[in-house]
Design a protein around this motif. Structure first.
Motif, PDB file in Angstrom:
ATOM      1  N   ILE A   1       0.979  -1.256  -0.108  1.00 28.38           N
ATOM      2  CA  ILE A   1      -0.135  -0.003   0.026  1.00 28.38           C
ATOM      3  C   ILE A   1       0.979   1.346  -0.088  1.00 28.38           C
ATOM      4  O   ILE A   1       1.698   1.314   0.891  1.00 28.38           O
ATOM      5  N   LEU A   2       0.520   2.118  -1.015  1.00 23.00           N
ATOM      6  CA  LEU A   2       0.984   3.509  -0.848  1.00 23.00           C
ATOM      7  C   LEU A   2       0.152   4.650  -0.395  1.00 23.00           C
ATOM      8  O   LEU A   2      -0.875   4.691  -0.693  1.00 23.00           O
TER       9      LEU A   2
ATOM     10  N   VAL B   1       3.979  -1.083   3.833  1.00 24.25           N
ATOM     11  CA  VAL B   1       3.239   0.126   3.651  1.00 24.25           C
ATOM     12  C   VAL B   1       4.553   1.271   3.486  1.00 24.25           C
ATOM     13  O   VAL B   1       5.635   1.207   3.829  1.00 24.25           O
ATOM     14  N   THR B   2       4.133   1.901   2.240  1.00 27.26           N
ATOM     15  CA  THR B   2       5.188   3.206   1.891  1.00 27.26           C
ATOM     16  C   THR B   2       4.279   4.297   2.066  1.00 27.26           C
ATOM     17  O   THR B   2       3.156   4.334   1.272  1.00 27.26           O
ATOM     18  N   VAL B   3       4.936   5.385   2.830  1.00 29.85           N
ATOM     19  CA  VAL B   3       4.501   6.518   2.834  1.00 29.85           C
ATOM     20  C   VAL B   3       5.011   7.671   1.815  1.00 29.85           C
ATOM     21  O   VAL B   3       6.229   7.637   1.816  1.00 29.85           O
ATOM     22  N   ILE B   4       4.318   8.627   0.936  1.00 26.34           N
ATOM     23  CA  ILE B   4       4.902   9.342   0.141  1.00 26.34           C
ATOM     24  C   ILE B   4       4.484  10.695   0.721  1.00 26.34           C
ATOM     25  O   ILE B   4       3.424  11.192   0.811  1.00 26.34           O
TER      26      ILE B   4
ATOM     27  N   ALA C   1       9.332   5.485   3.948  1.00 23.89           N
ATOM     28  CA  ALA C   1       8.976   6.767   3.426  1.00 23.89           C
ATOM     29  C   ALA C   1       9.609   7.226   2.375  1.00 23.89           C
ATOM     30  O   ALA C   1      10.771   6.722   1.992  1.00 23.89           O
ATOM     31  N   ARG C   2       9.052   7.994   1.661  1.00 20.32           N
ATOM     32  CA  ARG C   2       9.494   8.314   0.264  1.00 20.32           C
ATOM     33  C   ARG C   2       9.067   9.894   0.222  1.00 20.32           C
ATOM     34  O   ARG C   2       8.122  10.036   0.319  1.00 20.32           O
ATOM     35  N   GLN C   3      10.206  10.745   0.115  1.00 21.52           N
ATOM     36  CA  GLN C   3       9.912  12.213  -0.037  1.00 21.52           C
ATOM     37  C   GLN C   3      10.450  12.575  -1.551  1.00 21.52           C
ATOM     38  O   GLN C   3      11.549  12.145  -1.717  1.00 21.52           O
ATOM     39  N   VAL C   4       9.495  13.212  -2.442  1.00 23.25           N
ATOM     40  CA  VAL C   4      10.071  13.582  -3.663  1.00 23.25           C
ATOM     41  C   VAL C   4       9.573  15.032  -4.052  1.00 23.25           C
ATOM     42  O   VAL C   4       8.720  15.552  -3.300  1.00 23.25           O
ATOM     43  N   THR C   5      10.448  15.379  -4.975  1.00 21.98           N
ATOM     44  CA  THR C   5       9.944  16.765  -5.571  1.00 21.98           C
ATOM     45  C   THR C   5       9.413  16.757  -6.846  1.00 21.98           C
ATOM     46  O   THR C   5       9.946  16.144  -7.697  1.00 21.98           O
ATOM     47  N   ASN C   6       8.184  17.229  -6.957  1.00 15.68           N
ATOM     48  CA  ASN C   6       7.453  17.152  -8.430  1.00 15.68           C
ATOM     49  C   ASN C   6       6.409  18.373  -8.417  1.00 15.68           C
ATOM     50  O   ASN C   6       5.873  18.617  -7.606  1.00 15.68           O
TER      51      ASN C   6
ATOM     52  N   VAL D   1       1.483   8.439  -8.773  1.00 16.84           N
ATOM     53  CA  VAL D   1       1.311   7.498  -9.557  1.00 16.84           C
ATOM     54  C   VAL D   1       2.473   6.706  -9.863  1.00 16.84           C
ATOM     55  O   VAL D   1       2.383   5.522  -9.887  1.00 16.84           O
ATOM     56  N   ASP D   2       3.509   7.673 -10.186  1.00 11.88           N
ATOM     57  CA  ASP D   2       4.826   7.070 -10.433  1.00 11.88           C
ATOM     58  C   ASP D   2       5.434   6.200  -9.401  1.00 11.88           C
ATOM     59  O   ASP D   2       5.992   5.082  -9.735  1.00 11.88           O
ATOM     60  N   ALA D   3       5.236   6.600  -8.221  1.00 14.62           N
ATOM     61  CA  ALA D   3       5.896   5.554  -7.048  1.00 14.62           C
ATOM     62  C   ALA D   3       5.247   4.531  -7.083  1.00 14.62           C
ATOM     63  O   ALA D   3       5.782   3.478  -6.832  1.00 14.62           O
ATOM     64  N   ALA D   4       3.698   4.536  -7.170  1.00 14.85           N
ATOM     65  CA  ALA D   4       3.033   3.452  -6.973  1.00 14.85           C
ATOM     66  C   ALA D   4       3.440   2.404  -7.899  1.00 14.85           C
ATOM     67  O   ALA D   4       3.552   1.216  -7.520  1.00 14.85           O
ATOM     68  N   GLU D   5       3.447   2.852  -9.159  1.00 13.94           N
ATOM     69  CA  GLU D   5       4.102   1.903 -10.343  1.00 13.94           C
ATOM     70  C   GLU D   5       5.403   1.359  -9.965  1.00 13.94           C
ATOM     71  O   GLU D   5       5.754   0.150  -9.948  1.00 13.94           O
ATOM     72  N   THR D   6       6.296   2.008  -9.706  1.00 16.28           N
ATOM     73  CA  THR D   6       7.549   1.875  -9.434  1.00 16.28           C
ATOM     74  C   THR D   6       7.741   0.934  -8.209  1.00 16.28           C
ATOM     75  O   THR D   6       8.630  -0.043  -8.358  1.00 16.28           O
ATOM     76  N   LEU D   7       7.076   0.941  -7.180  1.00 12.01           N
ATOM     77  CA  LEU D   7       7.107   0.092  -5.792  1.00 12.01           C
ATOM     78  C   LEU D   7       6.522  -1.024  -6.048  1.00 12.01           C
ATOM     79  O   LEU D   7       6.258  -1.745  -5.171  1.00 12.01           O
ATOM     80  N   GLY D   8       5.539  -1.336  -7.166  1.00 12.88           N
ATOM     81  CA  GLY D   8       4.509  -2.319  -7.184  1.00 12.88           C
ATOM     82  C   GLY D   8       3.537  -2.360  -6.228  1.00 12.88           C
ATOM     83  O   GLY D   8       3.013  -3.449  -5.999  1.00 12.88           O
ATOM     84  N   CYS D   9       3.184  -1.384  -6.010  1.00 12.38           N
ATOM     85  CA  CYS D   9       1.984  -1.195  -4.927  1.00 12.38           C
ATOM     86  C   CYS D   9       0.645  -1.614  -5.625  1.00 12.38           C
ATOM     87  O   CYS D   9       0.346  -1.498  -6.723  1.00 12.38           O
TER      88      CYS D   9
END
Length: 139
Positions: free
Chosen positions: A5-6, A33-36, A81-86, A94-102
């Motif tokens: 789960i993201l 669980v990954t939190v973004i 946890a994942r912190q990104v700038t966009n 959406v990109d993180a969910a796909e990359t992480l296989g959520c």
């Protein structure tokens, strides 16, 4: 049912409702669980310096993620946890969910309608419309 789960958070009180719901679901499902947290890049027409902007964004992200870690501990759920700038938080989510296989994205929404939604936009609506995986929206 869900294994990966993201959960998205911006650190707001509303986002924490989504976090709590997602953590409860993860506990019941024994899911990873990954939190973004997505920060905005430096705006070119800003009164702030790049360094002060970056420091403020980093501090805000750390505070948001600390609240998540506290909630996760209370639920007995481990999170990464994942912190990104966009420019587009929805795209980053959406990109993180796909990359992480959520297999599920959990996020909160104000549920705005009409003109307020048009003026303010809705990152949640963007995620729902662009995500190839299920999105659970918490209000």
């Amino acid at each position: 049912m869900y294994k990966n789960i993201l959960i998205s958070t911006d650190g707001s009180e509303l986002a924490m409702k989504g976090v709590e719901h997602g953590l409860g679901l993860a506990k019941e499902s024994n899911a990873k669980v990954t939190v973004i947290n997505v920060s905005q890049p430096y705006p070119l027409q800003s009164a702030a310096t790049i360094d002060s902007w970056s420091a403020a964004q980093k501090q805000h992200a750390e505070e948001a993620l600390q609240a998540v870690w506290t909630a996760a501990k209370a639920h007995g759920v481990e999170v990464s946890a994942r912190q990104v700038t966009n420019d587009s938080p929805a795209e980053a989510i959406v990109d993180a969910a796909e990359t992480l296989g959520c297999d599920l994205i959990v996020m909160a929404s104000h549920g705005r309608r009409g003109v307020s939604r048009l003026l303010l936009g809705s990152q949640t609506a963007e995620v729902v419309s662009h995500s190839p995986i299920p999105v659970l929206v918490v209000r």
